[in-house]
Design an enzyme around this catalytic site. Structure first.
Site, PDB file in Angstrom:
ATOM      1  N   LYS A 158       0.841  -1.197   0.000  1.00 27.59           N
ATOM      2  CA  LYS A 158       0.000   0.000   0.000  1.00 27.59           C
ATOM      3  C   LYS A 158       0.873   1.243   0.000  1.00 27.59           C
ATOM      4  CE  LYS A 158      -3.467  -0.068   2.913  1.00 27.59           C
ATOM      5  NZ  LYS A 158      -4.240  -0.232   4.169  1.00 27.59           N
ATOM      6  N   GLY A 165      -7.837   4.036  -3.239  1.00 32.89           N
ATOM      7  CA  GLY A 165      -7.514   2.784  -3.909  1.00 32.89           C
ATOM      8  C   GLY A 165      -6.297   2.834  -4.797  1.00 32.89           C
ATOM      9  N   HIS A 208     -15.178  -3.861   4.644  1.00 30.52           N
ATOM     10  CA  HIS A 208     -14.508  -2.561   4.779  1.00 30.52           C
ATOM     11  C   HIS A 208     -15.512  -1.607   5.421  1.00 30.52           C
ATOM     12  CE1 HIS A 208     -11.873   0.787   2.841  1.00 30.52           C
ATOM     13  NE2 HIS A 208     -12.581   1.278   3.833  1.00 30.52           N
ATOM     14  N   GLU A 275     -10.579   3.972   9.009  1.00 29.45           N
ATOM     15  CA  GLU A 275     -11.023   2.828   8.215  1.00 29.45           C
ATOM     16  C   GLU A 275     -10.543   1.531   8.838  1.00 29.45           C
ATOM     17  OE1 GLU A 275     -10.613   3.173   4.055  1.00 29.45           O
ATOM     18  OE2 GLU A 275     -10.925   5.343   4.039  1.00 29.45           O
ATOM     19  N   ARG A 292      -9.235  13.833   5.952  1.00 22.60           N
ATOM     20  CA  ARG A 292     -10.004  14.691   5.042  1.00 22.60           C
ATOM     21  C   ARG A 292     -11.440  14.210   5.035  1.00 22.60           C
ATOM     22  NH1 ARG A 292     -10.663  11.086   0.798  1.00 22.60           N
ATOM     23  NH2 ARG A 292      -8.976   9.591   0.490  1.00 22.60           N
TER      24      ARG A 292
END
Length: 671
Positions: A158, A165, A208, A275, A292
């Site tokens: 990542k 994404g 998710h 998340e 954000r």
């Protein structure tokens, strides 16, 4: 409150901020690139200034130019939107140093939360479960390979400074790691200006779920409950909803508490999103923190009744949070999908071009539209190809899904290809209806959502085809009558388009293209009564009582009454029966001879306009079928172009950094 703010972004989020600021009596300033001179955010703002060329690096990523405009026009604050500089700590610091207010967290908070690596370490120290992985400073290929092997496979690479994404890869074996690492780093560098990555164990079939948090400068922090974003394709969210159909009240409280704890631990101010990956057993693991507002924030707004952009502005102006945790309500169910200019049947290839037709539902108490463009605007190759966000709300999840299906049925886009049919299938799929979808389901079962690439294998619904043909016949007759009325002899029988011939009833032939497949029909009759032949597996089918009123077509098919919506009737015919749509392109009856077989087997062409990133072949090179010869970038995504067959490269017609047009020949093989 501020008197004037500058929005350092574009598209629907810039338009969204302009609407809220205007409601509060705040003047707005837009910045734009040369490609966005006629964009909606430019037209809607009170003032607008060009800051550079079309590529983000030449405009929207130029923090110094943005700050200079803000100072010159007298803006007091800068709203970064999401994307571009919204999670750039250096930009936040520079805004503060210029004596302006950054509408978001401080640069110090961003450095702790904006870096996925730093945020993961923070959460681990705060006692929040994290997935095993590597977040170290040493980014050498050798160290990353060694750490990956130690973590085990499958694992995720990542981008440490990113989101949306971008810069993410799943690696399932040690042998695949190096190539995926290079690709991920390059994409991260192009999208975010930094190529640092982190590694973590990949949790199979996870959900998710993210928690919206808010904090003010007076020490208050709270969460606004969750959004589930498990319907994803290649890490891009395609459907978001609140509340999650998976969470229990206990799990919701535990995740909310963990998110607020993270915000308090670093003196976080303004909007943020924590998340989580949630396993099938209900175990949750911290994934990242986005410093954000998120693209999917409207679903939270609809279930809470709050304007999160207004909260951002008030908190940035020094006001306290308007509500306490116990005052946050959760009313009904909201779902969001995004309408993109992309072609799902071509691997979701992003599209560009003029929006010749943009039909969206009328907004009301149950349907919200957040558009970034209007009909006639152009979707460019330089930015994300999102056209609009469609958000629905109702008392519970089944009714919200019904609202979504109805709203999608009213959408129609002509010009670039769009993903409406894909979203309609998604909204009816059992994994979505049953609330069981996980983050990898779409990638594992994409054939359940996208028709076969083989046009001959795509069955055309008979009733929809009959409706499209009938609408075309009625349109031809109406056009003929209109022309007759405008002529010198409006009563002339020669002006009537009924196919009449001396001594017998005539016929008219219709031809359509459907996904490249030609359909020919033979029709008899006129004035709402027809007999249609040529549909495979059927004899002549009787149509009677056909009437087109506005966009509603009523008719009887062999005596069976049906009603259809006619979404488009012109260069294309698009009809919808409330469950599915059919789009056809009317074509002349005469046939064009097909190009010689294999004519494209000697060249590699650009599938769309873009910029060449990497050239991997040179004249004289021997290549194998399927070997990558070039990589181009368009719509914030990389496209790998491969040799159509084994052979020798004769010409390479583009170099790294070149901009190329769609269908341009980039590599030619020797005959």
């Amino acid at each position: 409150m501020f008197a004037k703010i500058l929005i350092a972004n574009r598209g629907e989020i810039a338009c969204r901020v302009i609407r809220t600021a205007s409601k509060l009596g705040i003047r707005t300033v837009a910045v734009y690139s040369e490609a966005d001179a006629d964009a909606q955010h430019v037209r809607q703002a009170d003032e607008a200034y060009c800051i550079g060329g079309p590529r983000p690096q030449e405009s929207y990523l130029r923090g110094d130019a943005i700050i200079e405009v803000a100072k010159r026009c007298g803006a007091q604050a800068i709203h970064p939107g999401y994307g571009f500089l919204s999670e750039n700590a250096d930009f936040a610091d520079a805004v503060a140093a210029a004596g302006l207010v950054f509408i978001g967290p401080s640069g110090a908070s961003m450095r702790k939360m904006g870096s996925k690596a730093g945020a993961k370490e923070l959460m681990h120290a705060a006692g929040v479960p994290v997935v095993p992985g590597y977040t170290g400073e040493d980014q050498s290929a050798e160290v990353l390979q060694r750490e990956a092997d130690a973590i085990g496979y499958p694992l995720m690479i990542k981008a440490a400074h990113g989101g949306g994404g971008k810069g993410m890869r799943i690696v399932r074996s040690s042998q695949e790691f190096a190539a995926n690492l290079e690709s991920c780093q390059r994409e991260a560098r192009n999208a975010f200006g930094r190529d640092r990555v982190l590694l973590e164990r990949y949790v199979e079939k996870p959900r998710h779920i993210e928690i919206q948090v808010f904090a003010d400068a007076r020490g208050h922090a709270l969460h606004l409950n969750e959004r589930e974003c498990s319907a994803q394709r290649r890490y891009q969210k395609v459907l978001e909803e609140s509340p999650s159909p998976f969470l229990t009240p206990e799990l919701r409280q535990a995740m909310g508490n963990a998110a607020v704890m993270a915000a308090r631990a670093i003196d976080y101010v303004n909007a943020g999103t924590v998340e989580f990956i949630v396993g099938q057993d209900g175990g949750f693991y911290f994934m990242e923190i986005n410093t954000r507002l998120q693209v999917e924030h409207p679903v939270t707004e609809l279930v809470t009744g709050l304007d999160l952009v207004e909260w951002q502005l008030r908190v940035a102006a020094g006001e306290a949070l308007p509500l306490a945790q116990q005052d946050i309500r959760q009313d009904g169910h909201a779902i969001e999908v995004r309408l993109y200019a992309e072609d799902p049947e071509a691997g979701f290839l992003p599209g560009s071009g003029r929006l010749e037709r943009l039909r969206l539902p009328v907004a009301d108490a149950h349907v919200r539209i957040d558009p970034g463009v209007v009909e006639g605007d152009t979707v460019t190759i330089f930015y994300d190809p999102m056209i609009a966000k469609l958000i629905v709300h109702d008392g519970d999840r089944p009714r919200a899904l019904a609202r979504l299906r109805d709203a999608l049925a009213q959408c129609d886009i002509a010009g670039p290809k769009a993903n409406i049919e894909f979203l309609e299938r998604l909204a009816r799929h059992p994994a979505v209806v049953g609330g069981t979808i996980d983050t990898g389901y779409l990638d594992r079962h994409l054939d359940e959502f996208v028709p076969s690439a083989d046009a001959s294998a795509v069955a055309v619904d008979t009733d929809l085809l009959l409706a499209a043909a009938t609408a075309q016949l009625l349109a031809q007759e109406q056009d003929s009558l209109d022309r007759a009325r405008a002529s010198g002899d409006p009563s002339s029988p020669w002006a009537i388009a009924d196919g009449w011939r001396l001594g017998h009833g005539g016929h008219r032939s219709l031809a359509f293209l459907h996904r490249g497949q030609r359909i020919e029909l033979r029709t008899h009759g006129s004035n709402s009564a027809y007999r249609i032949e040529g549909i495979a597996g059927h004899d002549a089918i009787s149509i009677s009582g056909a009437r087109l009123e506005g966009d509603s077509l009523g008719l009887r098919i062999d005596g069976r009454a049906r009603r259809f919506a006619v979404l488009e009737l012109g260069r294309h015919v698009v009809v919808h029966d409330g469950m599915q749509r059919l789009g056809l392109e009317p074509v002349p009856m005469y046939r064009h001879e097909q190009a010689a077989a294999g004519s494209g087997a000697d060249r590699v062409t650009a599938p769309m306009p873009g910029r060449v990133v990497v050239v991997r072949a040179a004249p004289g090179d021997k290549v194998e079928a399927g070997q990558e010869v070039m990589v181009i970038e368009a719509m914030k995504m990389e496209l790998s172009l491969k040799a159509p067959r084994a052979g020798t490269v004769a010409e390479v017609r583009a170099a790294g950094g070149d901009f190329v047009e769609a269908d341009a020949v980039l590599v030619a093989l020797e005959k």
